[in-house]
Write a protein that holds these residues in place. Structure first.
Motif: not given
Ligand code: DIR
Ligand code: MN
Ligand code: MN
Ligand code: MN
Length: 314
Positions: A222-247
């Motif tokens: 398995i190759h896991l490619s994990f973009d931190i912006d998958a997480m909800d921006p309340s948990l991972a705000p410091a990212t270039g393209t945050p989107v509400n309603g995440g993991l």
């Protein structure tokens, strides 16, 4: 087995500066110590050093094609070497264009790998469908054999050919998909789970169906490619393209725990942590801490404790 950590301080796959400081921020938050609490040796291979070309004209509206292509060629070799040496490899980005080289290098050692892409975005634009031009939104399109005749020949990428089939890919966490990407996902019949799918099925079922799709015929890396912006921006705000309603935190950790439990994780990318963004020091710290937690969990850190081992006896 053993773990290799490889830093990739690179940002030219998108337009916001700061994401090249991701590897340092993640290390400074104690990644290596956290991993050494688990039960295998950790080798920190340090950071790659990327060259920024002075002359790198855009290709249509795609900026820095040669710089991104060259960085990925370098990364591909490094990942291939680390996997070839027997390490479970953690690639710290940097922006998500780096997945091109990371997955390509992994595939050179493990041609039968499968890819789990955890992201708010599908990153499957081609230069022709991309609204932004940014290569971090196009990584998957470089990999897929089915898109070969939709991809123009970009300068900087002649070292690689598409190597992955659409059936060997699963997305989890999508909630911002461009129209061209939507059509591609549907045309190719890609297995994907949006946040809406996670709301409906629950994350446990999503992982079950994902593994069914990828692993039921045979066990493979398995190759896991994990973009931190998958997480909800309340948990991972410091990212270039945050989107509400995440993991949620627990959904993110469930994904990585289940991937660990397959015993098949071979390479993980953790990308798009940008310490220059985030409204405060706390915002950056929470993003980085989230990154460390999903990496540790992918490598076997549990919420259940575990028995006494040699390592746990100080
Ligand atoms: C958008 C954003 N789909 C693009 N992509 C991002 O630029 O192609 N991917 N942010 O992570
Ligand atoms: Mn991404
Ligand atoms: Mn993303
Ligand atoms: Mn384990």
């Amino acid at each position: 087995h053993s773990v290799a950590v490889l830093g990739a301080p690179f940002s030219k796959g998108q337009k916001r500066r700061g994401v090249e400081h991701g590897p340092k921020a993640i290390r400074d938050a104690g990644l290596i110590e956290r991993l050494s609490n688990l039960d295998y040796p950790v080798h920190d291979f340090g950071d790659l050093s990327f060259q920024y070309l002075e002359k790198d004209e855009p290709y249509m509206h795609v900026p820095y094609p040669r710089t991104v292509g060259r960085a990925n060629k370098l990364l591909s070799g490094a990942v291939s070497n680390a996997v070839g040496a027997g390490h479970t490899t953690i690639m710290l980005g940097g922006d998500h264009s780096l997945a091109i080289g990371s997955v390509e290098g992994h595939a050179r050692q493990c041609p039968d790998l499968c890819l789990i892409w955890v992201d708010a975005h599908a990153d499957i634009n081609t230069p022709l469908t991309s609204p932004s031009g940014n290569l971090h939104g196009q990584s998957v399109a470089f990999m897929l054999k089915e898109l070969q005749n939709k991809m123009p020949e970009l300068p900087g990428f002649s070292w690689m050919k598409p190597f992955l089939s659409a059936k060997d890919l699963v997305y989890i966490g999508l909630r911002d998909v461009d129209p061209g990407e939507y059509d591609t996902l549907k045309d190719l019949g890609v297995q994907y789970f949006t946040m809406r799918d996670i709301d409906r099925l629950g994350i446990q079922r999503v992982m079950e169906v994902s593994f069914d799709h990828l692993l039921s015929r045979k066990q493979r890396p398995i190759h896991l490619s994990f973009d931190i912006d998958a997480m909800d921006p309340s948990l991972a705000p410091a990212t270039g393209t945050p989107v509400n309603g995440g993991l949620t935190y627990r959904e993110g950790i469930w994904i990585t725990e289940e991937i660990h439990n397959t015993g098949l994780l071979s390479v993980m990318d953790l990308v798009e942590v940008n310490p220059a963004l985030g409204a405060s020091r706390e915002a950056v710290a929470s993003t980085v801490s989230m990154a460390v937690d999903v990496i540790a969990s992918s490598l076997g850190q549990t919420r259940e404790g575990g028995p006494i081992t040699q390592e746990s006896q100080t």
